[in-house]
Each structure stands twice: as structure tokens, then as C-alpha cells.
Enzyme design. Sequence first.
Site, mmCIF file in Angstrom:
data_model
loop_
_atom_site.group_PDB
_atom_site.id
_atom_site.type_symbol
_atom_site.label_atom_id
_atom_site.label_comp_id
_atom_site.label_asym_id
_atom_site.label_seq_id
_atom_site.Cartn_x
_atom_site.Cartn_y
_atom_site.Cartn_z
ATOM 1 N N GLU A 272 -20.695 143.398 130.118
ATOM 2 C CA GLU A 272 -21.837 143.488 129.201
ATOM 3 C C GLU A 272 -21.396 143.980 127.824
ATOM 4 O O GLU A 272 -21.998 143.626 126.808
ATOM 5 C CB GLU A 272 -22.916 144.405 129.781
ATOM 6 C CG GLU A 272 -23.472 143.974 131.130
ATOM 7 C CD GLU A 272 -23.961 142.526 131.170
ATOM 8 O OE1 GLU A 272 -24.328 141.978 130.115
ATOM 9 O OE2 GLU A 272 -23.965 141.940 132.272
ATOM 10 N N HIS A 275 -20.533 141.045 125.720
ATOM 11 C CA HIS A 275 -21.734 140.463 125.119
ATOM 12 C C HIS A 275 -22.200 141.314 123.933
ATOM 13 O O HIS A 275 -22.549 140.800 122.869
ATOM 14 C CB HIS A 275 -22.861 140.402 126.154
ATOM 15 C CG HIS A 275 -22.725 139.317 127.172
ATOM 16 N ND1 HIS A 275 -22.586 137.991 126.841
ATOM 17 C CD2 HIS A 275 -22.720 139.359 128.527
ATOM 18 C CE1 HIS A 275 -22.503 137.259 127.943
ATOM 19 N NE2 HIS A 275 -22.567 138.064 128.974
#
Length: 508
Positions: A272, A275
Site C-alpha cells: 500500500e 500506491h
Amino acid sequence: MPTPTDPRQAYLELVKELREIAVIGSIASVLSWDEQTYMPPGATDHRANQASLMARISHERFTSPRLGELIAAVEQSPLVADPQGDIAANIRETRRDYDRSTKLPASLVEEMSRVEVLSQQAWSDARKKSDYAEFRPWLDKVLHLKRQECQCVGFKDDPYDALLDQYEPGETATSVRATFEALRGPLVDLVGKIVGSGRVAPLEILQRNYPAAAQEKFAREAARAVGFNFNEGRLDTSVHPFCTHLGPGDVRMTTRYDEAYFADAFFGVLHETGHALYNQGLPKDQYGLPRGDDVSLGIHESQSRMWENLVGRSRAFWKHFMPQARAAFPQALAGVTEDAWYFAINDVRPSLIRTESDETTYNLHVLLRFELERALLRNDLSTNDLPGAWNERMEKYLGIEPPDDARGCLQDIHWSGGAIGYFPTYTLGNLYAAQFFEQARKDVGDLEGQFARGDFAPLLGWLREKIHSQGMKYTPRQLVMRITGQDLAPTALLAHLRRKAGELYGVS
């Protein structure tokens, strides 16, 4: 109000409108983030109404005739003479989204948003009880609405193309299938050699007691070290890990902790973080415009998979982080060598859960989902038969069968949220990641030496320059060609996986 005759005035008005629409979208994203993190279960119906209203307002603003007039006034002017200029990119991609959105009735958009909230809550409840039958009616509702969307948007050969295109512009079911076929044989062959090698990673190391509080602290330290700015972001917990970009200065990540298994949360956070770094690197002065947005989910996924696997599972990364890990988990890591740890975190074996699977088998999980969701959308597969079809393909591709629905067809949140056509972007991301990383090695130099010293800034700077700052200036295929000089291909990914297999399992 008449459309401005001066194209520049028309563009400025368009920018103002798009940014206000983006703010509306960010409010809806806050509601979605809250739904997955802190919202009490009893608020589901009210949240569905809130999300539905926000979706209708945003859709009505974006599909207004006025917006279409402003786009037309600019796209016929000299302002777009340079096809790679900022204005040209903003107009090109806004036109693309506008043409798609105007084909969707506001009532359908509103209903999809409402059903998706209710469906996600139903999925969460069903997953906890491992009861697919409880979720199946909601999946039927989602599929019914997505089929309507396909008919409204239109498609040439396959209804799946109408959904895939919004996530990965330019890709089709045919191109995805060809990509998967190029990977399937080599991957199955490599997995077979690994399983037959007789070597077994010391996975038990990862299954010791790792206190959640210590995991969170260590994961935060790693995320900060590779470049995540916590002054402009958060890390929380949720049922399914995700990252959401709420606007300039606000990027939210989530993960989930298992005290009996280290890898799930830590590598989930690195994923994550990849991202989030992309989101934090987008041009803030272009917020609300395509130049300030990511080019595709495949490119986005390339960033998360790069930091999770190509960086986070490398020997060099742990040369730097192993002392910190020993300090964080002194009992669990007592007597564990760097070689044993490296082997454990790079274990290759067929597994039930996609998000916990290794680099080599991961794409087989994606292939399974692509085939099933396409069959569901086309009515080639009944939702009643989904669990059986899922289990059958798991046995075919990975040689294992899920013992229950929670570890089978209920493990992912995507279908409950209407994200059909999303799964192929994961494999495209793996391909892009390997190709980008191979080029970064050539351009930046000794990445491994830098990682071992805890210096991740050179790689992040390269990604900021080559990918993050570009927004939607180029299409995904144009971007990879500009950066690497080659079209997307499985060569780099397969070479990376074979190198690691040779090192750890003595096969290639």
C-alpha cells in the site's frame, strides 16, 4: 451562460469545474474510507444513501452539457497543438471520461453506488461466517447493474471490455488473455520445478508470535524510510487492505494484523505504501485534472508490487532492516539468520489467499479471477455455481482446494464493490514493475547497495521523475515504451522470478 469565445477562458472555467467535481469525489472517498475503517455496522443503510447522493451529484456535474461545450471549445483550439502538453492531456482524458459518463443515466450511477455500499457490508458479514449463500443475492444485484453499464457504454466484441477499459485504457479481454497465456506455461513450469526441488523454506519463522503493536510500529518505520510522508497520510486497519487518495496532502492506507503471521501485515503495508508514494508524487498543482491523476491501475499496481516484492523482499532491503526487526521482535527472531529469513519471506508454494501468495504463484490467482468474473458477466457462469468453479480452478492451477468460502470465492472485496474488470491490472502491474525496475537499475546504478545502506531516495526520485510526475500525460503503453524503449512483455518478470528460484531452489 454563453460559452467563452476565448479558448483560454473556456479552459480556465473547465479547470474550475473539474476541481470542484474532484472535491465532491474526495468527500465520497472519505465516506468510503470511513466505511471500511471506523463506521459502526448500524450506519450501513444511511451510508448507502450518503454515497448514492454524492455519486448522483458528481455524475450530474460531470455530465452537464456546459462541461461538454467547454471541452469542445478547447479541443478545437491551438491550446492542444502539442499532443503531449498538459492542456492537451487534460482535454484528451476529460473528453474520454465525459463521453463514457454521459452514456450512463444518473439513476444507474446512483443505484450502483447505493448497492455497492450495501453489498460490501453483506460481503464483510458473509466472509466472517464463511457463508457464500448469504452474499450471493448481492453479487447478482451487482452483476445486473454492471451488465446495464456495459450496454450503456457499449463495446465491440466483449462486454468485459467496457469495464476493463475504465481501469486499464486500451486493454481488452483479448489482449489480457494473450498476456496471461504467455505467462501461464512458464509459471506453471517454474512452480512445478520449485515444488519438485525438495527444498522447503523455513516458513515457521514467520508463524511465531509477532505482537500487533510491534508490527504496526515496525511497518510505520519501514513506510517512512522508503519515503511515505505521514504528515500527509495515515495508516489504519480494515478487513481488506487498501490505499485511497483523498486529495493533496491526504493519502490513507490500511492493513490488517495477524499476530501469528508476520508477512501479511508488513508486506501489505509495503504494498500500500507503493500506491501511496505514487499518490503523494502526483502534481499537486494539477489536482482534479488528468495530469494530476494516475494513468491506470496497472501502472499504479506496478508501484505497489515494486516496493513490496522487488524492493521489500530483496536481500539488500533486509541488510538494512534486519537489525531493526530483531529489536522489534527479539523472541520471534532469536537465532534466525539473514539467509533463513530471506528464504522464508521468499517462500514459493501454492496457497489459498491471493494477497498472501508469493510472487511466482500470484498471477495464477489473478488468472482464475479474470476467467470467472468474465464468465459471470457474460452469463456463462451462474452465481450459484461460483464456489464450485472457483475450487475447480484452484485445483487446476495451484493444486489445492479451499476448505471453505472465506478462503475461496469470498476472500476479495472487489466484486462486492462493483470492481469487475479490475483484477487483470494486478498482473499487468507485475509486468510493468519488473520492466521499470530493470530500467531503474540501468539508470540509477547500484540499487542493492543503496538499499543495504537504507537509502531508498534514488529509486523514489527516479519513479517520481519517470512515472509519478507524469500523471496521465501518456497512455500506459506509451509510458513503458518511453521509459524502457520496449513494449510491455513478460521477459523481465520471468527473468526476475527465475533468478530468485535459482538462488533459493536451485532451479530456473
